[in-house]
Design a protein around this motif. Structure first.
Motif, PDB file in Angstrom:
ATOM      1  N   ALA A  59      51.794  86.171  15.141  1.00  0.00           N
ATOM      2  CA  ALA A  59      50.734  85.610  14.319  1.00  0.00           C
ATOM      3  C   ALA A  59      49.635  85.039  15.186  1.00  0.00           C
ATOM      4  O   ALA A  59      49.785  84.799  16.369  1.00  0.00           O
ATOM      5  N   ALA A  60      48.492  84.783  14.537  1.00  0.00           N
ATOM      6  CA  ALA A  60      47.351  84.229  15.248  1.00  0.00           C
ATOM      7  C   ALA A  60      47.517  82.744  15.402  1.00  0.00           C
ATOM      8  O   ALA A  60      48.489  82.146  14.971  1.00  0.00           O
ATOM      9  N   GLY A  61      46.486  82.110  15.948  1.00  0.00           N
ATOM     10  CA  GLY A  61      46.529  80.670  16.135  1.00  0.00           C
ATOM     11  C   GLY A  61      46.057  80.247  17.489  1.00  0.00           C
ATOM     12  O   GLY A  61      46.336  79.167  17.937  1.00  0.00           O
ATOM     13  N   SER A  62      45.314  81.124  18.167  1.00  0.00           N
ATOM     14  CA  SER A  62      44.841  80.781  19.499  1.00  0.00           C
ATOM     15  C   SER A  62      43.446  80.214  19.421  1.00  0.00           C
ATOM     16  O   SER A  62      42.707  80.436  18.479  1.00  0.00           O
ATOM     17  N   THR A  63      43.083  79.477  20.452  1.00  0.00           N
ATOM     18  CA  THR A  63      41.731  78.964  20.607  1.00  0.00           C
ATOM     19  C   THR A  63      41.137  79.637  21.820  1.00  0.00           C
ATOM     20  O   THR A  63      41.537  79.390  22.946  1.00  0.00           O
ATOM     21  N   ASP A  64      40.205  80.519  21.586  1.00  0.00           N
ATOM     22  CA  ASP A  64      39.652  81.358  22.640  1.00  0.00           C
ATOM     23  C   ASP A  64      38.369  80.736  23.144  1.00  0.00           C
ATOM     24  O   ASP A  64      37.499  80.384  22.369  1.00  0.00           O
TER      25      ASP A  64
ATOM     26  N   GLY B 139      44.039  69.712  25.822  1.00  0.00           N
ATOM     27  CA  GLY B 139      44.519  71.082  25.718  1.00  0.00           C
ATOM     28  C   GLY B 139      43.445  72.120  25.939  1.00  0.00           C
ATOM     29  O   GLY B 139      43.717  73.216  26.444  1.00  0.00           O
ATOM     30  N   GLN B 140      42.192  71.815  25.568  1.00  0.00           N
ATOM     31  CA  GLN B 140      41.131  72.797  25.730  1.00  0.00           C
ATOM     32  C   GLN B 140      40.787  73.064  27.187  1.00  0.00           C
ATOM     33  O   GLN B 140      40.134  74.066  27.499  1.00  0.00           O
ATOM     34  N   LEU B 141      41.204  72.181  28.091  1.00  0.00           N
ATOM     35  CA  LEU B 141      40.919  72.371  29.517  1.00  0.00           C
ATOM     36  C   LEU B 141      41.992  73.188  30.226  1.00  0.00           C
ATOM     37  O   LEU B 141      41.824  73.537  31.390  1.00  0.00           O
TER      38      LEU B 141
ATOM     39  N   ASP C 138      47.064  77.176  22.703  1.00  0.00           N
ATOM     40  CA  ASP C 138      47.297  77.311  21.266  1.00  0.00           C
ATOM     41  C   ASP C 138      47.954  76.012  20.802  1.00  0.00           C
ATOM     42  O   ASP C 138      49.174  75.843  20.909  1.00  0.00           O
ATOM     43  N   GLU C 139      47.139  75.064  20.325  1.00  0.00           N
ATOM     44  CA  GLU C 139      47.645  73.727  20.034  1.00  0.00           C
ATOM     45  C   GLU C 139      48.690  73.704  18.921  1.00  0.00           C
ATOM     46  O   GLU C 139      49.697  72.991  19.046  1.00  0.00           O
ATOM     47  N   PRO C 140      48.516  74.429  17.802  1.00  0.00           N
ATOM     48  CA  PRO C 140      49.604  74.422  16.794  1.00  0.00           C
ATOM     49  C   PRO C 140      50.912  74.972  17.341  1.00  0.00           C
ATOM     50  O   PRO C 140      51.981  74.418  17.078  1.00  0.00           O
TER      51      PRO C 140
ATOM     52  N   PRO D 120      56.654  72.605  27.411  1.00  0.00           N
ATOM     53  CA  PRO D 120      56.151  73.967  27.227  1.00  0.00           C
ATOM     54  C   PRO D 120      54.709  73.952  26.723  1.00  0.00           C
ATOM     55  O   PRO D 120      54.338  73.149  25.865  1.00  0.00           O
ATOM     56  N   LEU D 121      53.903  74.851  27.259  1.00  0.00           N
ATOM     57  CA  LEU D 121      52.538  75.087  26.804  1.00  0.00           C
ATOM     58  C   LEU D 121      52.436  76.531  26.338  1.00  0.00           C
ATOM     59  O   LEU D 121      52.892  77.440  27.036  1.00  0.00           O
ATOM     60  N   VAL D 122      51.831  76.746  25.177  1.00  0.00           N
ATOM     61  CA  VAL D 122      51.790  78.072  24.562  1.00  0.00           C
ATOM     62  C   VAL D 122      50.353  78.570  24.551  1.00  0.00           C
ATOM     63  O   VAL D 122      49.428  77.844  24.160  1.00  0.00           O
ATOM     64  N   PHE D 123      50.175  79.818  24.991  1.00  0.00           N
ATOM     65  CA  PHE D 123      48.893  80.512  24.939  1.00  0.00           C
ATOM     66  C   PHE D 123      49.080  81.762  24.087  1.00  0.00           C
ATOM     67  O   PHE D 123      50.059  82.491  24.264  1.00  0.00           O
ATOM     68  N   THR D 124      48.142  82.021  23.195  1.00  0.00           N
ATOM     69  CA  THR D 124      48.174  83.233  22.382  1.00  0.00           C
ATOM     70  C   THR D 124      47.124  84.193  22.917  1.00  0.00           C
ATOM     71  O   THR D 124      45.929  83.874  22.929  1.00  0.00           O
TER      72      THR D 124
END
Length: 449
Positions: free
Chosen positions: A341-346, A376-378, A392-394, A419-423
């Motif tokens: 699923a989606a949910g990334s911040t590009d 998180g945006q950095l 991907d904060e959510p 853990p840090l998640v990237f989509t």
């Protein structure tokens, strides 16, 4: 008083006494009824209380507490990794349960690119993760207050090459890390450190020496030619028959004769041109050498960042601690799943409608004496082609059991593993992670295998 009157009065007294006697036995019977009626309310309350569920069987007592942003996950398991002094790469992993109850855990040790495990202790097995990176996995049940030692032996990709192999202990399902550690095997004979060339072999020094030699050579030639000219003049004068006094005899006092003005001698043009060329060559060579060193120090793979001017950017491989202005970052593991699923911040392009989630296990240590916030945006993952995506904060909050790891600053001197998640879109995993404490920090870059 008449007898009839006394008779009626006595009869009335008798009836009255009978009424009193009849009323007296009724008192004991009424008292038990009241006594029996008195405990009825407690009985009814007890009956109602027994009908209600008891606190031990209530669902809130057995349900897990809801996570809050300020909650911290307990870390009952610690990990320590140490390399062994051996010809082949060997590591010793100590997993300790500091809690008072048994714990089931999954221990994973990542292997360097190109390396494979030749020996694994305690029933571990080599598995593949992410398609190209291998790791060794153990499933353990740790008794309370116990320490378990694990061991691995690897194949060296090149003689004398340093190999870094981090290890982490996860929950039984392998999703959340308890603790991580890393170690680098240097080999039995550590290769000699590369030292800088001696001063007499450096490029600017050689150019300066060459210029000095040219100047000395030019000066020597000029002196030699000057002396040679003087000798020629003296020889010509002697050959013409003039004495040292010009052939005027020894008459005293000599007549005053006008003497020709002496011409001021100047260095020849070729000497000035040679000296200028030598000095110019030395200056140009020094400038070229300095520029070459600066250009060689530039990381051509480094992507442009905004506002990163405090500190110096540091790059390194996975499993190696890298320090920037405030934090020390260590990336222990990176895995990417199938497209979801989606949910990334590009931040470097359009956000993909769907993609695959890549989860990085990251250790963050605050090296300063003050608490440090981070955002998180950095934190970015660079994809093939130069694009990048932010956290991907959510998905990151879900991986941390609903806790927002960026909501509160990192305490002074503390260390967290999370853990840090990237989509990301596409099938290619991220090639590099950029982690930083603040917008004005140069940050660190971790190369993915």
């Amino acid at each position: 008083m008449p007898a009839s009157t006394r008779h009626h009065r006595a009869l009335a007294v008798f009836v009255h006494c009978l009424g009193i006697l009849a009323a007296v036995p009724a008192l004991p019977s009424a008292a038990p009824q009241e006594a029996a009626a008195a405990p009825r309310p407690p009985t009814a309350v007890a009956a109602r209380a027994s009908a209600e569920p008891t606190p031990p069987s209530a669902p809130p007592a057995v349900a897990p507490p809801s996570p809050t942003p300020a909650a911290r996950l307990p870390q009952p398991v610690t990990v320590a990794v140490a390399p062994e002094s051996s010809p082949a790469p060997r590591y010793r992993i100590q997993v300790r349960n500091v809690g008072s109850s048994p714990i089931e855990t999954t221990v994973r040790q990542g292997l360097p690119p190109g390396a494979s495990a030749t020996a694994i202790t305690a029933g571990g097995r080599s598995t593949g993760v992410g398609g190209s990176t291998n790791e060794v996995t153990w499933r353990l049940r740790l008794p309370a207050h116990s320490t378990t030692t694990l061991g691995t032996a690897l194949t060296a990709t090149a003689p004398g090459q340093a190999l870094t192999a981090p290890a982490c202990a996860f929950t039984s399902d392998g999703s959340r890390p308890y603790d991580c550690a890393t170690a680098t095997w240097q080999g039995a004979a550590t290769p000699a450190e590369v030292t800088e060339a001696p001063a007499w072999r450096r490029y600017p020094v050689l150019l300066a020496g060459l210029a000095v030699l040219l100047l000395l050579a030019a000066g020597g030639v000029w002196l030699w030619r000057r002396r040679r000219g003087r000798r020629r003049v003296t020889a010509a004068a002697l050959a013409s028959g003039a004495g040292p006094d010009g052939g005027r005899g020894t008459i005293y006092p000599r007549p005053a004769a006008p003497s020709a003005p002496r011409r001021r001698r100047t260095p020849p043009v070729w000497l000035l041109v040679g000296a200028a060329v030598a000095v110019l060559a030395g200056v140009v060579g020094t400038a070229g050498w300095t520029a070459t060193r600066r250009v060689a120090a530039i990381d051509t793979q480094k992507q442009p960042t905004s506002g990163a001017w405090r500190g110096t950017g540091v790059s390194g491989p996975m499993g190696v601690p890298l320090r920037e202005s405030a934090f020390e970052f260590t990336v222990y593991r990176m895995t990417c799943g199938s497209p979801g699923a989606a949910g990334s911040t590009d931040g470097g392009g359009a956000a993909p409608a769907s993609g695959r989630r890549c989860q990085a296990t990251v250790g963050v240590r605050n090296l300063t004496g003050d608490q440090q916030p981070w955002h998180g945006q950095l934190q970015r993952a660079y994809l093939p082609g130069g694009r990048w995506v932010s956290i991907d904060e959510p998905a990151t909050r879900s991986a941390n059991l609903g806790r927002d790891v960026f909501a509160a600053p990192v305490a002074a001197g503390s260390r967290v593993v999370l853990p840090l998640v990237f989509t990301v879109d596409g099938r290619e995993p991220p090639r590099q992670l950029e982690l930083r404490s603040g917008v004005f920090s140069a940050g660190v870059r971790v190369d993915m295998p």
